[in-house]
Design a protein around this motif. Structure first.
Motif, PDB file in Angstrom:
ATOM      1  N   GLN A 138      54.413  30.505  37.490  1.00 46.81           N
ATOM      2  CA  GLN A 138      53.032  30.288  37.901  1.00 46.81           C
ATOM      3  C   GLN A 138      52.201  31.499  37.490  1.00 46.81           C
ATOM      4  O   GLN A 138      52.599  32.645  37.695  1.00 46.81           O
ATOM      5  CB  GLN A 138      52.952  30.089  39.413  1.00 46.81           C
ATOM      6  CG  GLN A 138      53.729  28.877  39.907  1.00 46.81           C
ATOM      7  CD  GLN A 138      53.181  27.577  39.377  1.00 46.81           C
ATOM      8  OE1 GLN A 138      52.002  27.276  39.528  1.00 46.81           O
ATOM      9  NE2 GLN A 138      54.035  26.787  38.736  1.00 46.81           N
ATOM     10  N   LYS A 139      51.043  31.235  36.906  1.00 48.20           N
ATOM     11  CA  LYS A 139      50.223  32.344  36.410  1.00 48.20           C
ATOM     12  C   LYS A 139      49.560  33.117  37.548  1.00 48.20           C
ATOM     13  O   LYS A 139      49.184  34.277  37.369  1.00 48.20           O
ATOM     14  CB  LYS A 139      49.170  31.815  35.444  1.00 48.20           C
ATOM     15  CG  LYS A 139      49.774  31.292  34.142  1.00 48.20           C
ATOM     16  CD  LYS A 139      48.707  30.908  33.130  1.00 48.20           C
ATOM     17  CE  LYS A 139      49.347  30.480  31.809  1.00 48.20           C
ATOM     18  NZ  LYS A 139      48.333  30.112  30.794  1.00 48.20           N
ATOM     19  N   ARG A 140      49.379  32.472  38.678  1.00 48.54           N
ATOM     20  CA  ARG A 140      48.786  33.169  39.820  1.00 48.54           C
ATOM     21  C   ARG A 140      49.640  32.890  41.047  1.00 48.54           C
ATOM     22  O   ARG A 140      49.950  31.738  41.350  1.00 48.54           O
ATOM     23  CB  ARG A 140      47.343  32.722  40.040  1.00 48.54           C
ATOM     24  CG  ARG A 140      46.532  33.724  40.867  1.00 48.54           C
ATOM     25  CD  ARG A 140      45.038  33.500  40.720  1.00 48.54           C
ATOM     26  NE  ARG A 140      44.286  34.614  41.301  1.00 48.54           N
ATOM     27  CZ  ARG A 140      43.970  35.724  40.661  1.00 48.54           C
ATOM     28  NH1 ARG A 140      44.339  35.880  39.406  1.00 48.54           N
ATOM     29  NH2 ARG A 140      43.291  36.688  41.249  1.00 48.54           N
ATOM     30  N   ILE A 141      49.999  33.955  41.722  1.00 48.48           N
ATOM     31  CA  ILE A 141      50.934  33.842  42.833  1.00 48.48           C
ATOM     32  C   ILE A 141      50.289  34.366  44.111  1.00 48.48           C
ATOM     33  O   ILE A 141      49.651  35.412  44.123  1.00 48.48           O
ATOM     34  CB  ILE A 141      52.231  34.638  42.568  1.00 48.48           C
ATOM     35  CG1 ILE A 141      52.902  34.160  41.282  1.00 48.48           C
ATOM     36  CG2 ILE A 141      53.202  34.508  43.731  1.00 48.48           C
ATOM     37  CD1 ILE A 141      52.615  35.032  40.096  1.00 48.48           C
ATOM     38  N   GLY A 142      50.446  33.606  45.182  1.00 50.31           N
ATOM     39  CA  GLY A 142      49.982  34.024  46.509  1.00 50.31           C
ATOM     40  C   GLY A 142      50.640  33.108  47.520  1.00 50.31           C
ATOM     41  O   GLY A 142      50.748  31.895  47.283  1.00 50.31           O
ATOM     42  N   PHE A 143      51.087  33.644  48.634  1.00 54.53           N
ATOM     43  CA  PHE A 143      51.858  32.827  49.572  1.00 54.53           C
ATOM     44  C   PHE A 143      50.999  31.792  50.273  1.00 54.53           C
ATOM     45  O   PHE A 143      51.524  30.805  50.798  1.00 54.53           O
ATOM     46  CB  PHE A 143      52.578  33.738  50.564  1.00 54.53           C
ATOM     47  CG  PHE A 143      53.658  34.565  49.925  1.00 54.53           C
ATOM     48  CD1 PHE A 143      54.892  34.007  49.656  1.00 54.53           C
ATOM     49  CD2 PHE A 143      53.425  35.873  49.534  1.00 54.53           C
ATOM     50  CE1 PHE A 143      55.897  34.747  49.034  1.00 54.53           C
ATOM     51  CE2 PHE A 143      54.410  36.623  48.920  1.00 54.53           C
ATOM     52  CZ  PHE A 143      55.652  36.060  48.662  1.00 54.53           C
ATOM     53  N   PHE A 144      49.676  31.995  50.300  1.00 56.73           N
ATOM     54  CA  PHE A 144      48.745  30.974  50.788  1.00 56.73           C
ATOM     55  C   PHE A 144      47.677  30.684  49.733  1.00 56.73           C
ATOM     56  O   PHE A 144      46.579  30.241  50.077  1.00 56.73           O
ATOM     57  CB  PHE A 144      48.087  31.427  52.102  1.00 56.73           C
ATOM     58  CG  PHE A 144      49.058  31.725  53.202  1.00 56.73           C
ATOM     59  CD1 PHE A 144      49.889  30.741  53.708  1.00 56.73           C
ATOM     60  CD2 PHE A 144      49.161  33.000  53.734  1.00 56.73           C
ATOM     61  CE1 PHE A 144      50.798  31.020  54.716  1.00 56.73           C
ATOM     62  CE2 PHE A 144      50.060  33.291  54.738  1.00 56.73           C
ATOM     63  CZ  PHE A 144      50.885  32.298  55.237  1.00 56.73           C
ATOM     64  N   TYR A 145      48.020  30.920  48.494  1.00 54.25           N
ATOM     65  CA  TYR A 145      47.048  30.722  47.417  1.00 54.25           C
ATOM     66  C   TYR A 145      46.655  29.240  47.334  1.00 54.25           C
ATOM     67  O   TYR A 145      47.491  28.347  47.342  1.00 54.25           O
ATOM     68  CB  TYR A 145      47.649  31.169  46.087  1.00 54.25           C
ATOM     69  CG  TYR A 145      46.754  30.939  44.897  1.00 54.25           C
ATOM     70  CD1 TYR A 145      45.532  31.588  44.793  1.00 54.25           C
ATOM     71  CD2 TYR A 145      47.131  30.052  43.884  1.00 54.25           C
ATOM     72  CE1 TYR A 145      44.699  31.382  43.707  1.00 54.25           C
ATOM     73  CE2 TYR A 145      46.312  29.847  42.794  1.00 54.25           C
ATOM     74  CZ  TYR A 145      45.088  30.505  42.708  1.00 54.25           C
ATOM     75  OH  TYR A 145      44.266  30.292  41.624  1.00 54.25           O
TER      76      TYR A 145
END
Length: 540
Positions: A224-231
């Protein structure tokens, strides 16, 4: 005259006492008031419209609250900062965690879409959540721009690629070359805001996508190009729900028929059909007239499965008697046959060789594998905070974690049982990343370990208006109890009064009878005296 009326008065008093006693007993067990309250609750417990005196339709009060919940909601998050990356990679140290928080977010929910169907017996809706950082309620040194070190989810995908692809050696060589151009890999330092809602771009991803040998990982969305646990979860919805409106049966209110037009999760989400079934309610509406022995079933889209809650104990929330429901101990126990469908028949990494801690193809008890539920299949696991209700081996595999406890680490839902209305709820969970050693040189001194990233406590407390309505139900039953005590007491007093009067009357009658007998005996003795004695008496 009074004596002639006594039997009639006594009979009336006995009958009155009996009626008062029966009424008192009925009030004490709540028969008449429960019937009235229950009918009133059931009559209002539905989503839909009512008509005013002019015949105009308006959504009822329950629907108003459902569309824009007036509850006070907050999301509290504690981040785990890994403090010894060099020691982990070079000296076989356990990950040491420093807990930072809480980072407090005010939460607002609203239905941004709803549509009635099936003759108003069902409603489809989307639920939107908004989160706003509350600096005043957060810890004094909590700032979303501060940086923390956390496990690198992307790196773990490279570990898998190096070990599982058919061109393993070639892929491994390419990955090793890419890692030479980054300063950090197994763990990454990012802003708190990026780790949560905003997401961050891992520099490894850009390098991998530009590499001819590794570019397939980007093309197949493995990375995934953008990672965030609540993205992507702030200001968005979590799908379309189709639930029962409570018409014509209020006992079915909130029953979930479909989610995103599905009655069962897609094949591959879990290993069995039973595990993939969408069961229970949406978690926002519960049927009235709850029973302690019945478990609640709730579908949670974020984990792609339904969970159960069972009665734990009676509690009082702001003066409102409620029942507390908690997840049962057997909910996440992979040793139970009904839970094996939530394991992975294709296998999961082994973090513990001890089969009493981790059985084959399953995670340790208390953990949920989210990898099959999230885009890109990241090795992310859900658990209770501080591994509460999990084997202590997980807690000992890292350092710095607080001791787990039920007060801080257990999800609870408090419901007023008559109306089925939530009075307080706490959704508590911990997000962890499975770190696998693999065959890359950078991790040769590490071991497989499950590392916590954050834990959260999402709370919802009912508003004053809802409290007032529930207090009315409580007061009705409370006054019914008082009325029962008074009525039963008056009935007993009436019986006691009759008993006392009868007893006193009987004693008086006995005394009068005794006195009469004595007088009669005296008269007889006087009458039977010898004539001489009578003459002497007369002379005297």
């Amino acid at each position: 005259m009074v004596l002639k009326k006594a039997p009639c008065l006594f009979g009336s008093a006995i009958l009155l006492g009996l009626l008062l006693a029966v009424a008192g007993i009925l009030l004490l067990i709540g028969v008449p008031i429960d019937g009235i309250v229950n009918r009133q609750v059931v009559g209002q417990d539905f989503l839909g419209y009512t008509r005013d005196e002019n015949g105009t339709e308006h959504v009822n009060k329950m629907t108003e609250s459902w569309l824009k919940p007036p509850y006070k909601m907050q999301l509290n998050i504690w981040m785990y900062n890994v403090t010894n990356v060099n020691g982990i990679l070079k000296r076989h140290e356990k990950p040491n965690l420093n807990e930072i928080g809480p980072f407090v977010f005010d939460e607002i929910q609203e239905k941004i879409y709803h549509k009635w169907s099936a003759n108003d017996t069902r409603v489809l809706y989307k639920n939107k959540k908004l989160y706003f950082f509350n600096r005043n309620l957060s810890c004094s040194n909590c700032d979303l721009s501060q940086k923390i070190t956390i496990p690198n989810v992307v790196f773990q995908k490279l570990v898998d690629a190096a070990d599982t692809t058919i061109f393993g050696i070639r892929i491994k060589f390419a990955i090793e070359n890419v890692l030479k151009f980054v300063s950090e890999a197994p763990y990454i330092t990012v802003k708190v805001s990026d780790a949560l809602f905003d997401g961050y771009e891992d520099p490894i991803v850009d390098l991998v996508c530009k590499n001819k040998i590794l570019s397939f990982l980007c093309e197949t969305n493995t990375l995934q190009k953008r990672i965030g646990f609540f993205y992507g979860q702030n200001g968005t919805t979590d799908g379309i729900y189709e639930v029962d409106t409570g018409r014509p049966s209020p006992m079915n209110i909130g029953h979930l028929y479909t989610w995103n037009n599905l009655t069962i999760m897609p094949e591959g989400t879990w290993d069995t059909v039973a595990a993939r079934m969408i069961n229970g309610t949406d978690g926002q509406l519960f049927s009235p007239m709850l029973r302690r022995e019945n478990r609640l079933s709730i579908f949670v889209p974020q984990i792609c499965r339904s969970i159960q809650m069972e009665y734990q104990k009676d509690v009082a929330v702001s003066g409102v008697p409620s029942w507390r429901f908690v997840p049962p101990l057997d909910l996440y126990d992979p040793k139970r046959p009904e839970n094996r469908g939530f394991c992975n028949k294709n296998g999961v990494p082994r973090y513990f060789e001890n089969t009493t801690v981790q059985i084959e193809n399953c995670l340790p008890a208390g953990l949920i594998d989210l990898s099959r539920c999230q885009a890109g299949s990241p090795r992310v696991y859900l658990s209770n905070p501080h591994f509460y209700n999990s084997p202590m081996e997980l807690w000992h595999a890292v350092t710095g974690l607080s001791v787990p406890s039920a007060n801080n680490d257990l999800t609870t839902v408090d419901l007023e049982p008559t109306a089925g209305v939530p009075t307080q709820a706490k959704r508590i969970m911990q997000i962890n990343v499975g770190m696998v050693k693999g065959s890359l040189s950078i991790t040769e001194n590490t071991t497989n370990v499950i590392v916590p990233v954050l834990w959260m406590n999402e709370t919802a407390d009912f508003d004053q208006g809802t409290r007032d309505q529930l207090i009315q139900i409580f007061n009705a039953k409370h006054y019914s109890f008082i009325g029962g005590v008074v009525s039963l007491s008056l009935g007993l007093i009436a019986w006691m009064a009759v008993f006392v009067v009868v007893f006193v009357y009987s004693r008086q009658t006995e005394e009068e009878e005794y006195s009469r007998l004595v007088l009669d005996e005296d008269e007889v003795e006087t009458t039977d005296a010898p004539p001489q004695e009578q003459e002497n008496q007369n002379l005297a």
